[in-house]
Design a protein around this motif. Sequence first.
Motif, mmCIF file in Angstrom:
data_model
loop_
_atom_site.group_PDB
_atom_site.id
_atom_site.type_symbol
_atom_site.label_atom_id
_atom_site.label_comp_id
_atom_site.label_asym_id
_atom_site.label_seq_id
_atom_site.Cartn_x
_atom_site.Cartn_y
_atom_site.Cartn_z
ATOM 1 N N ALA A 199 0.827 -1.202 0.000
ATOM 2 C CA ALA A 199 0.000 0.000 0.000
ATOM 3 C C ALA A 199 0.865 1.257 0.000
ATOM 4 N N ARG A 200 1.973 1.213 0.724
ATOM 5 C CA ARG A 200 2.849 2.388 0.751
ATOM 6 C C ARG A 200 3.484 2.610 -0.617
ATOM 7 N N PHE A 201 3.838 1.540 -1.324
ATOM 8 C CA PHE A 201 4.394 1.697 -2.673
ATOM 9 C C PHE A 201 3.324 2.246 -3.632
ATOM 10 N N ALA A 202 2.080 1.787 -3.464
ATOM 11 C CA ALA A 202 1.007 2.302 -4.319
ATOM 12 C C ALA A 202 0.828 3.803 -4.094
ATOM 13 N N GLU A 203 0.898 4.221 -2.836
ATOM 14 C CA GLU A 203 0.778 5.649 -2.528
ATOM 15 C C GLU A 203 1.933 6.439 -3.131
ATOM 16 N N THR A 204 3.136 5.877 -3.055
ATOM 17 C CA THR A 204 4.302 6.534 -3.655
ATOM 18 C C THR A 204 4.148 6.640 -5.165
ATOM 19 N N ALA A 205 3.644 5.562 -5.794
ATOM 20 C CA ALA A 205 3.455 5.570 -7.246
ATOM 21 C C ALA A 205 2.452 6.633 -7.665
ATOM 22 N N ARG A 206 1.360 6.775 -6.893
ATOM 23 C CA ARG A 206 0.369 7.809 -7.224
ATOM 24 C C ARG A 206 0.978 9.199 -7.078
ATOM 25 N N GLY A 207 1.791 9.394 -6.042
ATOM 26 C CA GLY A 207 2.428 10.691 -5.864
ATOM 27 C C GLY A 207 3.397 11.014 -6.986
ATOM 28 N N LEU A 208 4.194 10.018 -7.397
ATOM 29 C CA LEU A 208 5.133 10.239 -8.500
ATOM 30 C C LEU A 208 4.391 10.511 -9.809
ATOM 31 N N ALA A 209 3.290 9.780 -10.021
ATOM 32 C CA ALA A 209 2.516 10.004 -11.248
ATOM 33 C C ALA A 209 1.941 11.409 -11.278
ATOM 34 N N ALA A 210 1.423 11.874 -10.129
ATOM 35 C CA ALA A 210 0.858 13.219 -10.068
ATOM 36 C C ALA A 210 1.916 14.278 -10.329
ATOM 37 N N THR A 211 3.150 13.990 -9.949
ATOM 38 C CA THR A 211 4.228 14.958 -10.136
ATOM 39 C C THR A 211 4.770 14.950 -11.551
ATOM 40 N N TYR A 212 4.971 13.759 -12.117
ATOM 41 C CA TYR A 212 5.701 13.665 -13.376
ATOM 42 C C TYR A 212 4.832 13.504 -14.613
ATOM 43 N N LEU A 213 3.680 12.845 -14.518
ATOM 44 C CA LEU A 213 2.899 12.598 -15.722
ATOM 45 C C LEU A 213 2.393 13.875 -16.386
ATOM 46 N N PRO A 214 1.922 14.911 -15.637
ATOM 47 C CA PRO A 214 1.535 16.161 -16.311
ATOM 48 C C PRO A 214 2.689 16.793 -17.073
ATOM 49 N N ILE A 215 3.881 16.675 -16.528
ATOM 50 C CA ILE A 215 5.050 17.232 -17.223
ATOM 51 C C ILE A 215 5.339 16.450 -18.483
ATOM 52 N N ALA A 216 5.210 15.109 -18.377
ATOM 53 C CA ALA A 216 5.502 14.263 -19.534
ATOM 54 C C ALA A 216 4.493 14.477 -20.657
ATOM 55 N N SER A 217 3.196 14.784 -20.314
ATOM 56 C CA SER A 217 2.168 14.957 -21.335
ATOM 57 C C SER A 217 2.127 16.360 -21.906
ATOM 58 N N ALA A 218 2.752 17.332 -21.251
ATOM 59 C CA ALA A 218 2.733 18.715 -21.740
ATOM 60 C C ALA A 218 3.659 18.860 -22.930
ATOM 61 N N PRO A 219 3.268 19.709 -23.936
ATOM 62 C CA PRO A 219 4.157 19.930 -25.079
ATOM 63 C C PRO A 219 5.434 20.644 -24.658
ATOM 64 N N VAL A 220 6.545 20.224 -25.228
ATOM 65 C CA VAL A 220 7.832 20.837 -24.915
ATOM 66 C C VAL A 220 8.088 21.969 -25.902
ATOM 67 N N PRO A 221 8.253 23.230 -25.421
ATOM 68 C CA PRO A 221 8.504 24.360 -26.323
ATOM 69 C C PRO A 221 9.792 24.163 -27.096
ATOM 70 N N THR A 222 9.728 24.523 -28.401
ATOM 71 C CA THR A 222 10.933 24.438 -29.224
ATOM 72 C C THR A 222 11.648 25.774 -29.208
ATOM 73 N N ALA A 223 12.867 25.759 -29.715
ATOM 74 C CA ALA A 223 13.694 26.980 -29.655
ATOM 75 C C ALA A 223 13.071 28.125 -30.436
ATOM 76 N N GLY A 224 12.349 27.845 -31.542
ATOM 77 C CA GLY A 224 11.780 28.916 -32.359
ATOM 78 C C GLY A 224 10.327 29.190 -32.082
ATOM 79 N N SER A 225 9.770 28.513 -31.078
ATOM 80 C CA SER A 225 8.356 28.671 -30.799
ATOM 81 C C SER A 225 8.093 29.897 -29.948
ATOM 82 N N THR A 226 6.943 30.570 -30.214
ATOM 83 C CA THR A 226 6.567 31.721 -29.399
ATOM 84 C C THR A 226 6.140 31.310 -28.016
ATOM 85 N N ASP A 227 5.782 29.986 -27.856
ATOM 86 C CA ASP A 227 5.415 29.485 -26.538
ATOM 87 C C ASP A 227 6.592 29.592 -25.562
#
Length: 343
Positions: free
Chosen positions: A309-337
């Motif tokens: 259960a503690r590992f499951a809680e850790t996995a949910r916390g890591l997912a909440a931290t990293y998955l939004p970053i992984a799914s967000a578009p990465v700005p390119t050098a020439g992008s106005t973003d």
Amino acid sequence: MRAGRLVSLLLLLQTRGRMTARELADELEVSVRTVYRDVESLGSAGVPIYADRGPAGGYQLLDGYRTRLTGMTGDEAGTLFLAGMPGPAAELGLGSVLAAAELKLRASLPGELADRADRVRERFHLDAPGWFRGDEPTPHLSTVAEAVWSSRVLEIRYRRWKAPREVTRTLNPLGVVLKAGRWYLVATARERTTAYRVSNILEAEVLDATAVRPSGFDLAGFWQDWAARYEQSVYTATATVRMTEAALRMMAFVFPPEMSRTARDLAGPADEDGWLITTVPIESIKQGHIELLKLGDEAEVLDPPELRARFAETARGLAATYLPIASAPVPTAGSTDALISPG
């Protein structure tokens, strides 16, 4: 070979006094009959060695007889210098004493042996502490060492892991041990002999009373047994873990020895994907969680439920931290973003 054994027998009697034929045979790893022959040879060569009869008897040298013959070989001379540890000796307050002793030993050796000893010192170095571990502060180590050397009773105020955290102990000190860069005092208190971590000593005072030392106490033998019992005692629970073969191999490098050794011994056969199930000893749910996290996604805790259960809680916390970053578009050098801040 025999000449070296005769020298060893002579030096044993010189340094230890009276010894029985059986004791000499055990030390020299020969038969008692060989000891009889060697003693006879030494007597024939003029060495004043005699035997006392009876149950308390044995061989000994005539009082006052000393030999300057050491029979030291090149390998012995070199390894003797290899045994010198200036760092720990300095911590014990013996740095200058060790340096002086080595200087005298070096000056007493003939040229070839002295050169051999120098080459060993130039080519081998002992660094006792483990990786990523600094020296522990041990302000009372010299006081502890003084009590050990002088066989005096030692009174300490000690910080331990269980309540009450601070206790006062009156100890009969028996020896000090350096283990992986950590100093320990082996001592007897209330007829119980155990080890105290010197860095946990808050106060220390050498008393006038003479310490009692058990007859025949063997510091090295005690430490080996105590360390083995200690390693086994701290692991009060187990975890059933499914892991890859690579994770099992990695445990030897990132886990405490007892955990990795037991996991390897109890590992079942790997399946076609390279996964296996094993049992891992743990101190607690918290400690097991910290250690097994080192294996990342190459390990899955199956039991106990609290640890899973503690590992499951850790996995949910890591997912909440990293998955939004992984799914967000990465700005390119020439992008106005890349030039416009959010909002």
